[in-house]
Structures are given as structure tokens and as C-alpha cells.
Design a protein around this motif. Sequence first.
Motif, PDB file in Angstrom:
ATOM      1  N   THR A  80      32.705 -44.808   3.202  1.00 14.31           N
ATOM      2  CA  THR A  80      31.642 -43.670   3.747  1.00 14.31           C
ATOM      3  C   THR A  80      30.683 -43.590   2.930  1.00 14.31           C
ATOM      4  N   MET A  81      30.053 -44.269   1.543  1.00 14.04           N
ATOM      5  CA  MET A  81      29.438 -44.726   0.580  1.00 14.04           C
ATOM      6  C   MET A  81      28.002 -45.829   1.360  1.00 14.04           C
ATOM      7  N   PHE A  82      29.550 -46.947   2.289  1.00 13.68           N
ATOM      8  CA  PHE A  82      27.992 -47.893   3.682  1.00 13.68           C
ATOM      9  C   PHE A  82      28.095 -46.585   5.028  1.00 13.68           C
ATOM     10  N   GLY A  83      28.341 -45.714   4.797  1.00  6.13           N
ATOM     11  CA  GLY A  83      27.897 -44.389   5.991  1.00  6.13           C
ATOM     12  C   GLY A  83      26.641 -43.930   5.951  1.00  6.13           C
ATOM     13  N   LEU A  84      26.182 -43.502   4.623  1.00  7.45           N
ATOM     14  CA  LEU A  84      25.523 -42.789   4.204  1.00  7.45           C
ATOM     15  C   LEU A  84      24.169 -44.010   3.638  1.00  7.45           C
ATOM     16  N   ALA A 110      23.251 -40.688  13.918  1.00  7.75           N
ATOM     17  CA  ALA A 110      22.644 -40.295  12.098  1.00  7.75           C
ATOM     18  C   ALA A 110      22.894 -39.256  11.126  1.00  7.75           C
ATOM     19  N   ARG A 111      22.960 -39.051  12.428  1.00  5.44           N
ATOM     20  CA  ARG A 111      22.395 -37.206  11.764  1.00  5.44           C
ATOM     21  C   ARG A 111      24.269 -37.475  11.373  1.00  5.44           C
ATOM     22  N   THR A 112      24.713 -37.791  12.665  1.00  8.95           N
ATOM     23  CA  THR A 112      26.280 -36.937  12.801  1.00  8.95           C
ATOM     24  C   THR A 112      26.996 -38.055  11.671  1.00  8.95           C
ATOM     25  N   LEU A 113      26.808 -38.913  11.461  1.00 13.72           N
ATOM     26  CA  LEU A 113      27.760 -40.478  10.285  1.00 13.72           C
ATOM     27  C   LEU A 113      26.551 -39.605   9.187  1.00 13.72           C
ATOM     28  N   HIS A 114      25.712 -39.613   8.649  1.00  7.16           N
ATOM     29  CA  HIS A 114      24.782 -39.148   7.723  1.00  7.16           C
ATOM     30  C   HIS A 114      26.427 -37.457   6.998  1.00  7.16           C
ATOM     31  N   LEU A 115      26.236 -36.532   8.212  1.00  5.31           N
ATOM     32  CA  LEU A 115      27.074 -35.218   7.832  1.00  5.31           C
ATOM     33  C   LEU A 115      27.943 -35.982   7.429  1.00  5.31           C
ATOM     34  N   LEU A 116      28.867 -36.319   8.283  1.00  7.21           N
ATOM     35  CA  LEU A 116      30.338 -37.692   7.907  1.00  7.21           C
ATOM     36  C   LEU A 116      30.478 -37.734   6.943  1.00  7.21           C
ATOM     37  N   SER A 117      29.795 -38.593   6.610  1.00 15.37           N
ATOM     38  CA  SER A 117      29.444 -39.197   5.228  1.00 15.37           C
ATOM     39  C   SER A 117      29.360 -38.810   3.637  1.00 15.37           C
ATOM     40  N   ALA A 118      29.155 -37.719   3.882  1.00 10.62           N
ATOM     41  CA  ALA A 118      28.056 -36.658   3.079  1.00 10.62           C
ATOM     42  C   ALA A 118      30.032 -36.823   2.223  1.00 10.62           C
ATOM     43  N   TYR A 119      29.983 -35.337   3.429  1.00  8.76           N
ATOM     44  CA  TYR A 119      31.066 -35.059   3.045  1.00  8.76           C
ATOM     45  C   TYR A 119      32.552 -35.536   2.585  1.00  8.76           C
ATOM     46  N   TRP A 120      32.940 -36.051   3.795  1.00 11.20           N
ATOM     47  CA  TRP A 120      34.341 -36.755   3.000  1.00 11.20           C
ATOM     48  C   TRP A 120      33.680 -37.979   1.746  1.00 11.20           C
ATOM     49  N   GLY A 121      32.754 -38.346   1.943  1.00 15.66           N
ATOM     50  CA  GLY A 121      32.774 -38.703   0.581  1.00 15.66           C
ATOM     51  C   GLY A 121      32.776 -37.713  -0.644  1.00 15.66           C
ATOM     52  N   PHE A 122      31.710 -36.808  -0.574  1.00 11.04           N
ATOM     53  CA  PHE A 122      32.076 -35.962  -1.476  1.00 11.04           C
ATOM     54  C   PHE A 122      33.641 -35.734  -2.233  1.00 11.04           C
ATOM     55  N   PHE A 169      36.398 -24.296  -1.641  1.00  8.11           N
ATOM     56  CA  PHE A 169      36.594 -25.822  -0.655  1.00  8.11           C
ATOM     57  C   PHE A 169      36.946 -25.096   0.660  1.00  8.11           C
ATOM     58  N   ILE A 170      36.837 -23.563   0.521  1.00  7.08           N
ATOM     59  CA  ILE A 170      37.639 -22.834   1.701  1.00  7.08           C
ATOM     60  C   ILE A 170      36.373 -21.986   2.396  1.00  7.08           C
ATOM     61  N   HIS A 171      35.702 -21.357   0.999  1.00  8.78           N
ATOM     62  CA  HIS A 171      34.570 -20.862   1.207  1.00  8.78           C
ATOM     63  C   HIS A 171      33.376 -21.024   1.282  1.00  8.78           C
ATOM     64  N   TYR A 172      33.369 -22.444   1.304  1.00 11.48           N
ATOM     65  CA  TYR A 172      32.183 -23.312   1.377  1.00 11.48           C
ATOM     66  C   TYR A 172      32.159 -23.973   2.964  1.00 11.48           C
ATOM     67  N   ASP A 173      33.801 -23.927   3.293  1.00 11.50           N
ATOM     68  CA  ASP A 173      33.773 -24.469   4.558  1.00 11.50           C
ATOM     69  C   ASP A 173      33.406 -25.541   5.025  1.00 11.50           C
ATOM     70  N   LEU A 174      34.145 -26.553   3.701  1.00 11.79           N
ATOM     71  CA  LEU A 174      33.589 -27.946   3.853  1.00 11.79           C
ATOM     72  C   LEU A 174      34.465 -28.389   4.758  1.00 11.79           C
ATOM     73  N   ILE A 175      35.735 -28.220   5.747  1.00 15.06           N
ATOM     74  CA  ILE A 175      36.597 -28.468   6.583  1.00 15.06           C
ATOM     75  C   ILE A 175      35.473 -28.582   7.636  1.00 15.06           C
ATOM     76  N   SER A 176      35.065 -27.909   7.736  1.00 15.75           N
ATOM     77  CA  SER A 176      34.464 -27.326   9.115  1.00 15.75           C
ATOM     78  C   SER A 176      33.138 -28.773   9.676  1.00 15.75           C
ATOM     79  N   TYR A 177      32.688 -29.186   8.782  1.00 14.38           N
ATOM     80  CA  TYR A 177      31.202 -30.270   8.182  1.00 14.38           C
ATOM     81  C   TYR A 177      32.180 -31.841   8.401  1.00 14.38           C
ATOM     82  N   MET A 178      33.580 -31.904   7.576  1.00 13.05           N
ATOM     83  CA  MET A 178      34.697 -32.475   7.581  1.00 13.05           C
ATOM     84  C   MET A 178      34.794 -33.176   9.198  1.00 13.05           C
TER      85      MET A 178
END
Length: 238
Positions: A80-84, A110-122, A169-178
Motif C-alpha cells: 500500500t505504501m508502494f502504491g502511494l 493513479a487516482r484510484t490507486l491512491h485512494l485504495l492505497s491510502a485507506y487500506w494503508g491507514f 470507522f462506520i461513521h466515516y464510511d471508510l469501507i466504501s473507499y476501501m
Amino acid sequence: MTLKFKSKIVLDIIMFILLLLCMSYSLIGTKWHEYLGIILCIGFIIHCILQKNYFAKIISLKYTLYNSFILIINLLTFLTMFGLIISSLIFLDYIPLFLKTSFPNLINFARTLHLLSAYWGFILISMHLGLHWQIFYNLITKYTKNKLSYLLNSKLILWIIFLYGLNNFIHYDLISYMLLQNNFVYFNPSQSLLSFFVDYLSIVATFIILSNYLRKSFLNFQTKDCILSHILYKLDKK
């Protein structure tokens, strides 16, 4: 405590603060997000260099359930960090011209990869911290002279923190970004940076608790399995 160990801890703390700041993208502004993101990526590269002995031992590891769990978390965190880093280089225009012309959808990728990498990475970085929680626990209790040991060991308090973080985690709906169900990250413009940090810190704490619990469970399972194997071996010898 050696100088190298102190350096690792200081670097990890700085990277963690940078991670939280980068997750608050809209609240700190695009430019600050870019600058801090670059520093975070540099910090990650230094972190990997300092952990070169671990990478060298990966092939020779005995892949028990416990070691496999740790390896999976570490490798996924690395990916995920490599993706970022890759997606950031594309965003910042540090790519050859022929790639832009050959791949017209590169920015969208890149936008999709960044979003995935950011939230999975977090989430994965939080779980990575959970693998090393005992180190941070020892440091916290040492420098607070055991004043926080009760809070850190209280099951009731840990459950409250875990559930509060899970709720955020549910309130910020992180799963939808992941899961790429939502490609647009919403930030409440009226929310303060401090409030955001508290909520996201609780999410980090939730996954630290989860990861640490899983680590201990796999370790206990491995220990019991070793004891059982030893007993069966002794009985077989008789």
C-alpha cells in the motif's frame, strides 16, 4: 536503549503524525497534503532501510500461523505504501512523457490507486502498529512511571475505545473507499482538525487492539500446538 532503536521509534512517531495529517487531506489543504505526503514517503523508505534485516530473514522464516499473519500484514502494508509512492509520482508529474501519451487513463488509474492505497494503508499501518504494541506499551509505562498501566490494561476501557473507533470507522464510511464503492472522499468543512484527529486516532486504536489480539491468539495457538506436538512425540517414543 540504543541510538538506532531510539531513531526507529522517533521516525515511527513522526510517520504516524504525518499519516494522520495526510488523512485529513481537505482540512489541511492540497499543498500541505503534497508536502507532508512526500516527507511520509521518504520516511517510509528510511524505515525500510532500517528494517533491512527483517527483509533478509523473510525467506528463511519458518512459516507458522503466527509468522504468516505478521508477514501478511507487513507485506500488505509495504504494497500500500508502494502504491502511494507510485500514484504520488504520477500526480506530481514525475513520470516520462511517453507514459502520458501511451496511457491516457494514467491519471484516473493513479487516482484510484491512491485512494485504495491510502485507506487500506491507514488500516494496515494501524494493524502493523498492533504487532509491535508491546514495545510502545513498555515505552509508555516507562516514561509515565506506570501511571497509565491501569488504563492500558483495563478490559473495560479497551472495549470502550474499540467500540468507539469501530463506530467512527462506520461513521466515516471508510469501507466504501476501501472497496471503491465511493470514489469521492467527503470531509465535513465545519469539523475541526482536532476533532478529526481524535476520531481517526480511535480508528487506529481499534485496529491496534484487533491486531494485537490476533497476534496473541496466533502465538498462543502456536505455543499450545508446540506443546501438544512435544507430548505426542514423547508418547510415541515410549
